[in-house]
Design a protein around this motif. Structure first.
Motif, PDB file in Angstrom:
ATOM      1  N   ASN A   1       0.809  -1.218   0.000  1.00  0.00           N
ATOM      2  CA  ASN A   1       0.000   0.000   0.000  1.00  0.00           C
ATOM      3  C   ASN A   1       0.841   1.265   0.000  1.00  0.00           C
ATOM      4  OD1 ASN A   1      -2.548  -1.187  -0.141  1.00  0.00           O
ATOM      5  ND2 ASN A   1      -2.581  -1.597   2.046  1.00  0.00           N
TER       6      ASN A   1
ATOM      7  N   ASN B   1      -0.296   2.899  -3.133  1.00  0.00           N
ATOM      8  CA  ASN B   1      -1.324   3.875  -2.760  1.00  0.00           C
ATOM      9  C   ASN B   1      -0.836   5.001  -1.863  1.00  0.00           C
ATOM     10  OD1 ASN B   1      -3.488   2.471  -4.145  1.00  0.00           O
ATOM     11  ND2 ASN B   1      -3.322   0.912  -2.553  1.00  0.00           N
TER      12      ASN B   1
ATOM     13  N   TRP C   1     -14.609  -1.427   2.316  1.00  0.00           N
ATOM     14  CA  TRP C   1     -13.457  -1.539   1.411  1.00  0.00           C
ATOM     15  C   TRP C   1     -12.640  -0.266   1.547  1.00  0.00           C
ATOM     16  CZ3 TRP C   1     -11.766  -5.692  -1.170  1.00  0.00           C
ATOM     17  CH2 TRP C   1     -10.768  -5.524  -2.141  1.00  0.00           C
ATOM     18  N   ASP C   2     -11.360  -0.414   1.882  1.00  0.00           N
ATOM     19  CA  ASP C   2     -10.532   0.752   2.205  1.00  0.00           C
ATOM     20  C   ASP C   2      -9.972   1.488   0.995  1.00  0.00           C
ATOM     21  OD1 ASP C   2     -10.561   0.625   5.118  1.00  0.00           O
ATOM     22  OD2 ASP C   2      -9.537  -1.277   4.845  1.00  0.00           O
ATOM     23  N   TYR C   3      -9.940   0.818  -0.148  1.00  0.00           N
ATOM     24  CA  TYR C   3      -9.271   1.442  -1.292  1.00  0.00           C
ATOM     25  C   TYR C   3     -10.219   1.605  -2.469  1.00  0.00           C
ATOM     26  CZ  TYR C   3      -5.126   0.892   1.459  1.00  0.00           C
ATOM     27  OH  TYR C   3      -4.210   0.992   2.466  1.00  0.00           O
TER      28      TYR C   3
ATOM     29  N   ARG D   1      -9.307   2.177  -6.388  1.00  0.00           N
ATOM     30  CA  ARG D   1      -7.933   1.719  -6.622  1.00  0.00           C
ATOM     31  C   ARG D   1      -7.940   0.371  -7.326  1.00  0.00           C
ATOM     32  NH1 ARG D   1      -4.392   4.998  -3.691  1.00  0.00           N
ATOM     33  NH2 ARG D   1      -5.557   6.899  -3.238  1.00  0.00           N
TER      34      ARG D   1
ATOM     35  N   GLY E   1      -3.604  -2.984  -4.600  1.00  0.00           N
ATOM     36  CA  GLY E   1      -3.350  -2.670  -3.198  1.00  0.00           C
ATOM     37  C   GLY E   1      -3.416  -3.914  -2.344  1.00  0.00           C
TER      38      GLY E   1
ATOM     39  N   GLN F   1      -5.719  -5.409   1.130  1.00  0.00           N
ATOM     40  CA  GLN F   1      -6.879  -5.181   1.993  1.00  0.00           C
ATOM     41  C   GLN F   1      -6.858  -6.159   3.167  1.00  0.00           C
ATOM     42  OE1 GLN F   1      -9.623  -2.948   1.577  1.00  0.00           O
ATOM     43  NE2 GLN F   1     -10.184  -3.659   3.612  1.00  0.00           N
TER      44      GLN F   1
END
Length: 220
Positions: free
Chosen positions: A153, A157, A194-196, A199, A202, A204
């Motif tokens: 990440n 990211n 979902w954190d991204y 994107r 990445g 998760q």
């Protein structure tokens, strides 16, 4: 008189030798002291050297995973340019529509060496990622260690956030391929967190503390 002169010369030589000997001890003691300081510094810093080495190892593994992900994406795009996403084969090695065929995607099966022991690559449809429609995006995933997840990440990211969401349906139970190699029915990750969002690459973390690398291969 001659005898006294010789005695005086010998006595003077002895005095000079004693003086020189005293001067030589100083540099030796200085060197010993410096070596002691160096030894203490090395002992104190050995822990940080070990930590730094482990961190560099995680960075290298993350970079290798990102390269694998990009290779999968490029291979998929070669086929998807002329064939619908659902017709791209994910297990075959001979057809022009097979991702891992020399005449298809032109790439080899990705290595599992960077995965958590016994884990392998899986392919599934995910939606709710801020990309595509509810038909789901084709995503390649691999369960990996948390330290490598962080570095993925950071590189992909710009942040080490591994997240606290993801639910449970994106663990191995939700990644099993059907007999013909097609992924299971699309999974809505928006309802689980979902954190991204938006994107395409990445790592998760899900609610079961499972960390998985993901690469969006195709969007629909």
């Amino acid at each position: 008189m001659m005898i006294d002169a010789e005695a005086e010369i010998k006595a003077s030589a002895r005095r000079r030798l004693r003086g020189d000997a005293g001067i030589a001890i100083g540099p030796i003691l200085f060197i010993v002291a410096i070596l002691g300081v160096l030894a203490a510094a090395i002992a104190a810093g050995s822990g940080s050297f070990t930590t730094s080495g482990a961190n560099e190892g995680s960075k290298l593994k993350a970079a290798a995973l990102i390269d694998i992900g990009q290779n999968l994406k490029l291979g998929f795009e070669r086929i998807n340019a002329s064939v619908d996403m659902t017709n791209v084969g994910l297990t075959g090695t001979t057809a022009v529509t097979d991702l891992f065929s020399p005449t298809g995607g032109g790439i080899s099966f990705p290595s599992d060496a960077l995965a958590v022991p016994t884990k392998t690559w899986h392919y599934l449809y995910l939606y709710g990622m801020g990309l595509g429609t509810t038909a789901g995006n084709l995503v390649a995933t691999l369960e990996i260690p948390a330290d490598v997840c962080d570095q993925v990440n950071v590189k992909a990211n710009g942040a080490a956030l591994t997240g606290t969401n993801g639910g449970t349906t994106v663990t191995d139970a939700g990644l099993t391929l059907t007999a013909n190699g097609d992924p299971d029915a699309p999974v809505n990750v928006a309802t689980e967190g979902w954190d991204y969002l938006t994107r395409t690459i990445g790592c998760q973390k899900n609610a079961d503390d499972v960390y998985f690398f993901f690469q969006v291969m195709g969007i629909r």
